[in-house]
Design a protein around this motif. Structure first.
Motif, mmCIF file in Angstrom:
data_model
loop_
_atom_site.group_PDB
_atom_site.id
_atom_site.type_symbol
_atom_site.label_atom_id
_atom_site.label_comp_id
_atom_site.label_asym_id
_atom_site.label_seq_id
_atom_site.Cartn_x
_atom_site.Cartn_y
_atom_site.Cartn_z
ATOM 1 N N UNK A 8 0.839 -1.200 0.000
ATOM 2 C CA UNK A 8 0.000 0.000 0.000
ATOM 3 C C UNK A 8 0.867 1.240 0.000
ATOM 4 N N UNK A 9 2.060 1.143 0.625
ATOM 5 C CA UNK A 9 2.946 2.300 0.641
ATOM 6 C C UNK A 9 4.379 1.807 0.577
ATOM 7 N N UNK A 10 5.145 2.311 -0.362
ATOM 8 C CA UNK A 10 6.522 1.880 -0.585
ATOM 9 C C UNK A 10 7.467 2.893 0.069
ATOM 10 N N UNK A 178 -13.591 0.560 13.357
ATOM 11 C CA UNK A 178 -14.348 0.279 12.136
ATOM 12 C C UNK A 178 -13.930 1.238 11.014
ATOM 13 N N UNK A 179 -13.764 2.521 11.358
ATOM 14 C CA UNK A 179 -13.355 3.516 10.356
ATOM 15 C C UNK A 179 -11.924 3.248 9.895
ATOM 16 N N UNK A 180 -11.048 2.856 10.855
ATOM 17 C CA UNK A 180 -9.652 2.565 10.500
ATOM 18 C C UNK A 180 -9.585 1.383 9.537
ATOM 19 N N UNK A 181 -10.378 0.339 9.833
ATOM 20 C CA UNK A 181 -10.404 -0.839 8.962
ATOM 21 C C UNK A 181 -10.901 -0.466 7.558
ATOM 22 N N UNK A 182 -12.004 0.304 7.500
ATOM 23 C CA UNK A 182 -12.552 0.724 6.204
ATOM 24 C C UNK A 182 -11.546 1.571 5.437
ATOM 25 N N UNK A 183 -10.813 2.426 6.174
ATOM 26 C CA UNK A 183 -9.810 3.289 5.536
ATOM 27 C C UNK A 183 -8.673 2.458 4.949
ATOM 28 N N UNK A 184 -8.246 1.431 5.688
ATOM 29 C CA UNK A 184 -7.152 0.582 5.221
ATOM 30 C C UNK A 184 -7.534 -0.160 3.939
ATOM 31 N N UNK A 188 -5.854 0.326 -0.028
ATOM 32 C CA UNK A 188 -5.320 -0.738 -0.878
ATOM 33 C C UNK A 188 -6.042 -0.798 -2.219
ATOM 34 N N UNK A 189 -7.352 -0.670 -2.174
ATOM 35 C CA UNK A 189 -8.128 -0.702 -3.414
ATOM 36 C C UNK A 189 -7.775 0.481 -4.312
ATOM 37 N N UNK A 190 -7.604 1.645 -3.698
ATOM 38 C CA UNK A 190 -7.289 2.843 -4.482
ATOM 39 C C UNK A 190 -5.887 2.763 -5.077
#
Length: 588
Positions: A8-10, A178-184, A188-190
């Protein structure tokens, strides 16, 4: 070559990009400090609001109300000032960095082998040098420092919330995972979606650039409908790439808003009951928690948004660094600086192939004496133009030796080597600039008087003066304002003013009218006089006076000699070529 990261981040890629801020350390640290101060100012507002409600509104202390409102206005003013400084210098830093990266990228691309450009789409390289680098700037202006500011803000907010009420803080924290999980998941999808978007942008740029450049062919062969259909297909893929990012945004942000609203409802329910019971939780604390919870969730949502920007910038940086990490340069380890060369050229058993295993030159050997004019003839694909490319070291030979004045060309400084060789190609490239600048190629050592003098000497001064503006006439992109013959004459003058020791004419008269051909022939006689010249030609009538004619077939030299000697060879390759061309002329 920079590798495509599935993470997700290099961080390795990020550290490499941040290294470009080293010349601007003071600005970098100032922007980081501004981000810290902005997070502090943002938290002060709800705390001052809580103090105002609990200590001045409820007791109805007018003087204290004025005092707290003055403090809030002061904090707002400082926040505005530092917000301005933060935005300005973050963008300034981004522009400085991408200027340096773009200059480094273009300088790197200038040294690539010709083979690299043979295999690379122009549209993709333009995308790397222009839009991808612009995207990198957003890492600094909208990504990195914004994320730092938001993270600091969240940490400070949580500390203050725990200090005032651990119960209300637990309510907020219950929703936070819940918000942290959704953000993660969203990040990755983005990441994947943005990589696809950049790929489709490159494909679109490449397709449009090629079709616009080759529009004449498209229209000549009535390919409009076919190319239109192809464009629609590519554009549809481009749209789908962006729609995927829109889809993820459409899912994430409503979920984040719903979570935020649920949190507010729980704070009002629990905090309001405790405040009504006269507990330590006051009305001011409840109102402060409502604002603090929004300030906690808003940065989290913004971090996701800014992370998108950061991801796009990182994807772009990965593509740009992939070009920067490409090692496709001619080995320029030669130390010899050529001065006044005589012009002796020797090819000794030279082997070469563009594609491994498919030899184009099969051990050719020949010599050109200083001051001689040597012509090379043969069928298309025989290897004539390849000889010129190798002489200029646009490609590396597979075997053998090429030397000038008994010095191997790989021991000669590359710039020095090419500065003594002038090439006039069949397909003349002119820049969208004046005739004068196209002749001198912006060389400050060549004056206009020298150009005019040279034009008079080779007989094309009158032609240039007949154009509007004369030597300052703008020929537009690729010289479209001139005929092919006129462009050829400009290229002859360009070669002549550089005063080369070796001159190469590659099919220079193959596609011009008879009037231009006569001017070119006169110019050829002038500029080849007294210097080593290699002439590649299909029209054998133009090279009858050459000192030597080299006949090539399928990568080999099959005959050598002057015009008369080669005509005496019974069933000779050159004699057959000449008889065919002479018969064609006679029939006409």
């Amino acid at each position: 070559m920079a590798e495509k990261s599935g993470k997700a981040f290099d961080f390795k890629l990020f550290r490499r990009l941040i290294s470009y801020t080293n010349p601007y350390r003071f600005t970098f640290y100032f922007v980081a400090l501004s981000a810290i101060l902005l997070s502090a100012f943002a938290v002060l507002r709800p705390l001052l609001l809580q103090k105002t409600i609990d200590e001045s509104f409820i007791p109805k202390d007018e003087k204290l109300i004025v005092f707290y409102i003055s403090l809030i206005l002061g904090v707002l003013l400082l926040e505005v000032i530092f917000q301005f400084l933060f935005i300005y210098f973050a963008n300034w830093l981004g522009q400085e960095v991408i200027r340096d990266v773009r200059v480094k990228l273009f300088d790197h691309m200038l040294g690539f082998k010709k083979q690299y450009y043979d295999q690379s789409a122009v549209g993709r390289l333009v995308t790397r040098a222009v839009s991808d680098i612009e995207t990198i700037a957003s890492i600094f202006s909208q990504g990195l420092f914004m994320i730092i500011s938001d993270l600091l803000k969240m940490v400070v907010i949580l500390c203050f919330m725990l200090y005032y009420s651990w119960q209300l803080t637990l309510i907020v924290l219950a929703v936070l995972p819940f918000i942290v999980f959704a953000t993660r998941v969203f990040q990755k999808k983005m990441k994947t979606a943005f990589e696809e978007v950049r790929t489709q942008v490159s494909n679109l740029n490449s397709f449009v650039q090629e079709r616009i450049t080759g529009m004449k062919i498209v229209q000549l062969f009535t390919r409009e409908e076919i190319e239109y259909a192809s464009f629609k297909e590519i554009n549809e893929k481009h749209k789908k790439g962006w729609i995927k990012t829109v889809w993820y945004n459409s899912i994430f942000f409503p979920i984040a808003e719903m979570s935020s609203s649920i949190t507010i409802g729980l704070i009002v329910w629990y905090g309001g009951l405790r405040a009504a019971q006269g507990d330590v939780i006051t009305l001011g604390v409840v109102i402060a928690f409502i604002e603090l919870s929004q300030m906690l969730f808003r940065p989290l949502r913004q971090i996701a948004d800014k992370f998108n920007t950061l991801q796009m910038g990182m994807v772009a940086a990965n593509r740009v660094f992939a070009v920067l990490d490409t090692h496709s340069k001619i080995n320029d380890s030669g130390k010899i600086e050529l001065q006044n060369i005589q012009g002796n050229i020797d090819f000794e058993d030279v082997l070469f192939s563009y594609i491994e295993g498919e030899e184009v030159l099969k051990g050719i050997s020949f010599s050109v004496n200083a001051g001689e004019t040597v012509a090379i003839v043969g069928a298309t694909g025989a290897g004539k133009s390849t000889i010129i490319n190798l002489l200029n070291r646009f490609y590396e030979i597979n075997g053998g030796i090429i030397s000038i004045d008994k010095k191997r060309i790989d021991t000669i400084d590359l710039k020095s080597l090419r500065s003594h060789i002038a090439v006039v190609l069949q397909d003349v490239f002119l820049f969208a600039d004046t005739i004068f600048n196209n002749i001198t190629l912006n060389d400050p050592t060549i004056t206009e008087d020298q150009v005019v003098k040279a034009a008079r000497e080779i007989g094309i001064h009158d032609f240039i003066c007949s154009l509007p503006g004369g030597y300052h006439y703008n020929v537009k992109e690729r010289g479209v304002m001139l005929s092919s013959g006129q462009r050829q004459l400009i290229s002859f003058l360009r070669a002549y003013v550089s005063n080369p020791g070796i001159l190469v004419l590659d099919e220079a008269t193959s596609s011009v009218d008879s009037h231009s051909e006569q001017l070119i022939q006169d110019a050829t006689d002038k500029i080849t006089e007294g210097r080593t010249s290699i002439v590649i030609a299909h029209r054998l009538a133009t090279i009858k006076n050459a000192d030597k004619i080299i006949v090539m077939d399928s990568g080999k030299i099959v005959e050598q000699g002057n015009h008369n000697e080669l005509l005496e060879v019974e069933n000779g390759y050159y004699k057959n070529l000449y008889d065919v061309q002479f018969a064609e002329v006679r029939d006409v």
